[in-house]
Design a protein around this motif. Structure first.
Motif, mmCIF file in Angstrom:
data_model
loop_
_atom_site.group_PDB
_atom_site.id
_atom_site.type_symbol
_atom_site.label_atom_id
_atom_site.label_comp_id
_atom_site.label_asym_id
_atom_site.label_seq_id
_atom_site.Cartn_x
_atom_site.Cartn_y
_atom_site.Cartn_z
ATOM 1 N N ASP A 18 0.761 -1.048 -0.122
ATOM 2 C CA ASP A 18 -0.163 0.128 0.007
ATOM 3 C C ASP A 18 0.792 1.428 -0.051
ATOM 4 O O ASP A 18 1.977 1.441 0.967
ATOM 5 C CB ASP A 18 -0.799 -0.056 1.203
ATOM 6 C CG ASP A 18 -1.648 1.277 1.359
ATOM 7 O OD1 ASP A 18 -2.576 1.454 0.503
ATOM 8 O OD2 ASP A 18 -1.257 2.205 2.363
ATOM 9 N N GLU A 19 0.441 2.203 -1.154
ATOM 10 C CA GLU A 19 1.544 3.442 -1.055
ATOM 11 C C GLU A 19 1.713 4.229 0.202
ATOM 12 O O GLU A 19 2.741 4.534 0.699
ATOM 13 C CB GLU A 19 0.885 4.348 -2.151
ATOM 14 C CG GLU A 19 1.914 5.743 -2.464
ATOM 15 C CD GLU A 19 1.427 6.395 -3.474
ATOM 16 O OE1 GLU A 19 1.586 7.579 -3.579
ATOM 17 O OE2 GLU A 19 0.806 5.824 -4.529
ATOM 18 N N MET A 35 13.085 8.267 -4.617
ATOM 19 C CA MET A 35 12.179 7.285 -5.238
ATOM 20 C C MET A 35 11.085 6.690 -4.450
ATOM 21 O O MET A 35 10.076 6.251 -5.178
ATOM 22 C CB MET A 35 13.233 6.101 -5.662
ATOM 23 C CG MET A 35 14.248 6.486 -6.554
ATOM 24 S SD MET A 35 13.720 7.197 -8.028
ATOM 25 C CE MET A 35 13.907 8.865 -8.168
ATOM 26 N N HIS A 36 11.063 7.027 -3.132
ATOM 27 C CA HIS A 36 9.921 6.287 -2.248
ATOM 28 C C HIS A 36 8.899 7.769 -1.920
ATOM 29 O O HIS A 36 7.797 7.183 -1.225
ATOM 30 C CB HIS A 36 10.419 5.748 -0.988
ATOM 31 C CG HIS A 36 11.392 4.982 -1.319
ATOM 32 N ND1 HIS A 36 11.424 4.000 -2.153
ATOM 33 C CD2 HIS A 36 12.830 4.901 -0.525
ATOM 34 C CE1 HIS A 36 12.539 3.266 -1.958
ATOM 35 N NE2 HIS A 36 13.490 3.930 -1.095
ATOM 36 N N GLY A 48 9.894 4.893 -13.276
ATOM 37 C CA GLY A 48 8.519 5.316 -13.931
ATOM 38 C C GLY A 48 7.540 5.731 -12.885
ATOM 39 O O GLY A 48 6.114 5.864 -13.395
ATOM 40 N N GLY A 49 7.880 5.473 -11.636
ATOM 41 C CA GLY A 49 6.785 5.739 -10.536
ATOM 42 C C GLY A 49 7.630 5.414 -8.958
ATOM 43 O O GLY A 49 8.663 5.057 -8.958
ATOM 44 N N LEU A 50 6.806 5.780 -8.138
ATOM 45 C CA LEU A 50 7.318 5.331 -6.720
ATOM 46 C C LEU A 50 7.741 3.888 -6.601
ATOM 47 O O LEU A 50 6.786 3.036 -7.152
ATOM 48 C CB LEU A 50 6.187 5.715 -5.608
ATOM 49 C CG LEU A 50 5.879 7.467 -5.501
ATOM 50 C CD1 LEU A 50 4.981 7.612 -4.889
ATOM 51 C CD2 LEU A 50 7.108 8.088 -5.163
ATOM 52 N N ILE A 51 8.536 3.631 -5.822
ATOM 53 C CA ILE A 51 9.011 2.298 -5.527
ATOM 54 C C ILE A 51 9.068 2.181 -3.966
ATOM 55 O O ILE A 51 9.320 3.148 -3.109
ATOM 56 C CB ILE A 51 10.228 1.893 -6.186
ATOM 57 C CG1 ILE A 51 11.621 2.751 -5.730
ATOM 58 C CG2 ILE A 51 9.938 1.773 -7.683
ATOM 59 C CD1 ILE A 51 12.961 1.964 -6.205
ATOM 60 N N MET A 90 5.289 0.794 -5.677
ATOM 61 C CA MET A 90 4.044 0.985 -4.788
ATOM 62 C C MET A 90 2.921 0.339 -5.414
ATOM 63 O O MET A 90 2.593 0.538 -6.448
ATOM 64 C CB MET A 90 3.971 2.544 -4.528
ATOM 65 C CG MET A 90 5.058 3.168 -4.137
ATOM 66 S SD MET A 90 5.018 2.801 -2.145
ATOM 67 C CE MET A 90 6.573 4.147 -1.776
ATOM 68 N N GLY A 91 1.902 -0.395 -4.627
ATOM 69 C CA GLY A 91 1.114 -1.014 -5.008
ATOM 70 C C GLY A 91 0.930 -2.519 -5.404
ATOM 71 O O GLY A 91 0.008 -3.073 -5.668
ATOM 72 N N ALA A 92 2.184 -2.891 -5.543
ATOM 73 C CA ALA A 92 2.622 -4.129 -5.977
ATOM 74 C C ALA A 92 1.926 -5.207 -5.082
ATOM 75 O O ALA A 92 1.728 -5.104 -4.000
ATOM 76 C CB ALA A 92 3.780 -4.192 -6.324
#
Length: 140
Positions: A18-19, A35-36, A48-51, A90-92
């Motif tokens: 969860d982000e 990056m977070h 390409g997005g938050l990790i 994020m969201g994975a």
């Protein structure tokens, strides 16, 4: 204790990163990497997005070994090592899995269990993190 765990024994859990929780975790442990936290910088990066922070992915992997072996009796971790193969967005949705690869009984101490673990991204089937753990199931 050795009779409670066998070579090839495996255990796993699924987790959704969860982000908001992942951002909070990163801050809690002092990981201020953009990056977070910075959506614009993360979006412009190779990811390409938050990790998710590596501190969270590895903590979740370590936590699963602790929770699993503690159900069998007194236990302590001895060492862990990890290799990051892919960023975790994020969201994975991920599956964390460990397998017992070696057991060694030490009289007066207990059974040392060595495990191989993975954190796999369920959407792609890619392994994002590989790990090894070594812990002892203490004699009572």
């Amino acid at each position: 204790m050795a009779e409670l765990v066998r070579l090839g024994h495996s255990f796993e859990t699924d987790h959704v990163f969860d982000e908001s929780a992942s951002r909070a975790f990163a801050l809690l442990v002092g990981d201020t990497n953009p990056m977070h936290h910075d959506e614009a910088k993360a979006k412009a990066s190779r990811f390409g997005g938050l990790i998710v922070s590596g501190t969270e992915t590895t903590a979740r992997m370590m936590g699963l070994t602790a929770a699993h072996f503690a159900r069998l009796g007194p236990t302590v971790g001895m060492e862990f090592s990890f290799r990051f193969r892919r960023a975790v967005p994020m969201g994975a949705h991920a599956r964390i899995r460990w397998e017992v690869t070696e057991l060694d009984y030490k009289p007066g101490l207990g059974t040392i269990a060595i495990c191989a673990g993975t954190l796999t991204l369920l959407e792609s089937g890619e392994v994002a993190v590989e790990g090894t753990s070594k812990g002892v199931l203490l004699e009572r």
